[in-house]
Design a protein around this motif. Sequence first.
Motif, PDB file in Angstrom:
ATOM      1  N   ASP A 110       0.802  -1.210   0.000  1.00 38.84           N
ATOM      2  CA  ASP A 110       0.000   0.000   0.000  1.00 38.84           C
ATOM      3  C   ASP A 110       0.839   1.266   0.000  1.00 38.84           C
ATOM      4  O   ASP A 110       0.318   2.361   0.208  1.00 38.84           O
ATOM      5  N   TYR A 112       3.106   4.195  -1.762  1.00 35.44           N
ATOM      6  CA  TYR A 112       3.414   4.820  -3.034  1.00 35.44           C
ATOM      7  C   TYR A 112       4.916   5.104  -3.041  1.00 35.44           C
ATOM      8  O   TYR A 112       5.407   5.910  -2.260  1.00 35.44           O
ATOM      9  N   ASP A 164       1.595   9.168 -11.388  1.00 40.44           N
ATOM     10  CA  ASP A 164       0.489   8.251 -11.670  1.00 40.44           C
ATOM     11  C   ASP A 164       0.023   8.485 -13.094  1.00 40.44           C
ATOM     12  O   ASP A 164       0.217   9.572 -13.651  1.00 40.44           O
ATOM     13  N   LYS A 169      -7.799  11.660 -11.814  1.00 41.66           N
ATOM     14  CA  LYS A 169      -7.455  11.817 -10.407  1.00 41.66           C
ATOM     15  C   LYS A 169      -5.941  11.944 -10.288  1.00 41.66           C
ATOM     16  O   LYS A 169      -5.196  11.098 -10.763  1.00 41.66           O
ATOM     17  N   PRO A 171      -2.943  11.976  -7.709  1.00 42.24           N
ATOM     18  CA  PRO A 171      -2.562  11.698  -6.324  1.00 42.24           C
ATOM     19  C   PRO A 171      -1.585  12.755  -5.799  1.00 42.24           C
ATOM     20  O   PRO A 171      -0.590  13.071  -6.454  1.00 42.24           O
ATOM     21  N   LYS A 210      -0.068   4.919   1.893  1.00 45.27           N
ATOM     22  CA  LYS A 210      -1.282   5.309   1.167  1.00 45.27           C
ATOM     23  C   LYS A 210      -2.201   6.211   1.985  1.00 45.27           C
ATOM     24  O   LYS A 210      -2.982   6.990   1.419  1.00 45.27           O
ATOM     25  N   VAL A 213      -2.071   9.885   1.024  1.00 42.77           N
ATOM     26  CA  VAL A 213      -2.320  10.258  -0.372  1.00 42.77           C
ATOM     27  C   VAL A 213      -3.793  10.613  -0.582  1.00 42.77           C
ATOM     28  O   VAL A 213      -4.695   9.915  -0.105  1.00 42.77           O
ATOM     29  N   ASN A 215      -6.548  11.964  -3.783  1.00 41.91           N
ATOM     30  CA  ASN A 215      -6.753  12.143  -5.219  1.00 41.91           C
ATOM     31  C   ASN A 215      -7.360  13.517  -5.467  1.00 41.91           C
ATOM     32  O   ASN A 215      -8.511  13.780  -5.087  1.00 41.91           O
ATOM     33  N   GLU A 226     -10.036  13.483  -2.556  1.00 41.94           N
ATOM     34  CA  GLU A 226     -10.581  12.199  -2.131  1.00 41.94           C
ATOM     35  C   GLU A 226      -9.485  11.353  -1.506  1.00 41.94           C
ATOM     36  O   GLU A 226      -8.366  11.280  -2.023  1.00 41.94           O
ATOM     37  N   SER A 227      -9.800  10.699  -0.408  1.00 42.46           N
ATOM     38  CA  SER A 227      -8.829   9.820   0.238  1.00 42.46           C
ATOM     39  C   SER A 227      -8.505   8.648  -0.686  1.00 42.46           C
ATOM     40  O   SER A 227      -9.402   7.973  -1.199  1.00 42.46           O
ATOM     41  N   ALA A 228      -7.207   8.402  -0.905  1.00 40.74           N
ATOM     42  CA  ALA A 228      -6.801   7.247  -1.715  1.00 40.74           C
ATOM     43  C   ALA A 228      -7.024   5.947  -0.952  1.00 40.74           C
ATOM     44  O   ALA A 228      -7.283   4.910  -1.552  1.00 40.74           O
ATOM     45  N   PRO A 231     -11.817   5.405  -0.651  1.00 44.73           N
ATOM     46  CA  PRO A 231     -12.501   6.047  -1.779  1.00 44.73           C
ATOM     47  C   PRO A 231     -13.885   6.564  -1.391  1.00 44.73           C
ATOM     48  O   PRO A 231     -14.569   5.995  -0.540  1.00 44.73           O
TER      49      PRO A 231
END
Length: 266
Positions: A110, A112, A164, A169, A171, A210, A213, A215, A226-228, A231
């Motif tokens: 999880d 990045y 990405d 979206k 990140p 994650k 992060v 979006n 938005e929360s990665a 969602p």
Amino acid sequence: MAAGPELTSEMMAYYSGDQNDPFFEVDGPQQTKSSFQDLDLSSLDDGGIRLRVSRQFYNTSFKQVVSVVVAVEKLRKVPIVFSQDFQDDDLRSLFFIIFEEEPVNCLWDDAYEYDAPVHSVTCRLRDINHKSLVLSEPHELQALHLTTQDMNRQVVFFMSFVPDDNDDKVPVTLGIKEKSLYLSCMMKDNKPTLQLETVDPKVQPNKMEKRFVFNKMKTKGKVEFESALYPKWYISTSQAPQMPVFLGSSRGGQDITDFTLETLSP
């Protein structure tokens, strides 16, 4: 060890004499097939492949030599008929004959993590009701209306873009400038919750887990985050003033999820 064939005087005339170059010249006698007895050397006039034997010594590893021998042996046993001139597709078919496809197992977590340089900007955020985000406590953000003389209380974010391929979206991570605080998401009382978390300054934004992060999405000149990790849960503010910034799941309802973004430096 088996003894090799003896070289005749005619053959020795074309021999290089170097122990590192045990090959014969191209124009040498035709009977010098002791090293290549199993190869079928066809002429180009018959549509075959011409094998050129070079006098130049190449520092080739044993593994490479074995790979070539295996490839040639496989080609000798496969009948290939070409109805036209040799094309790129023919080379591709030979490639799949020589090499066998094997599955590659990839393990993902999880986090990045990318080696590419991270692009970052400093910015300010305000919700669509013109409330600014301020740091009211060491680990709490609030949204409230500020007067002109209090505008310096606004939080300046250090927004880093995580590489990405998604165009809709983007990140990002959201840290508070000149502080080691980053917005993150965690599960608390069975509900996704927004918090400010202290992060080691040595940790690069592109190597964060994650939960850090979000979006970033653009909608009609506004942005949403938005929360990665969770969602459909968004950074939100309340309609009431001087309330904490939180993570909500209501878009276009009572909670405010749309923000204006003021970029201060690229």
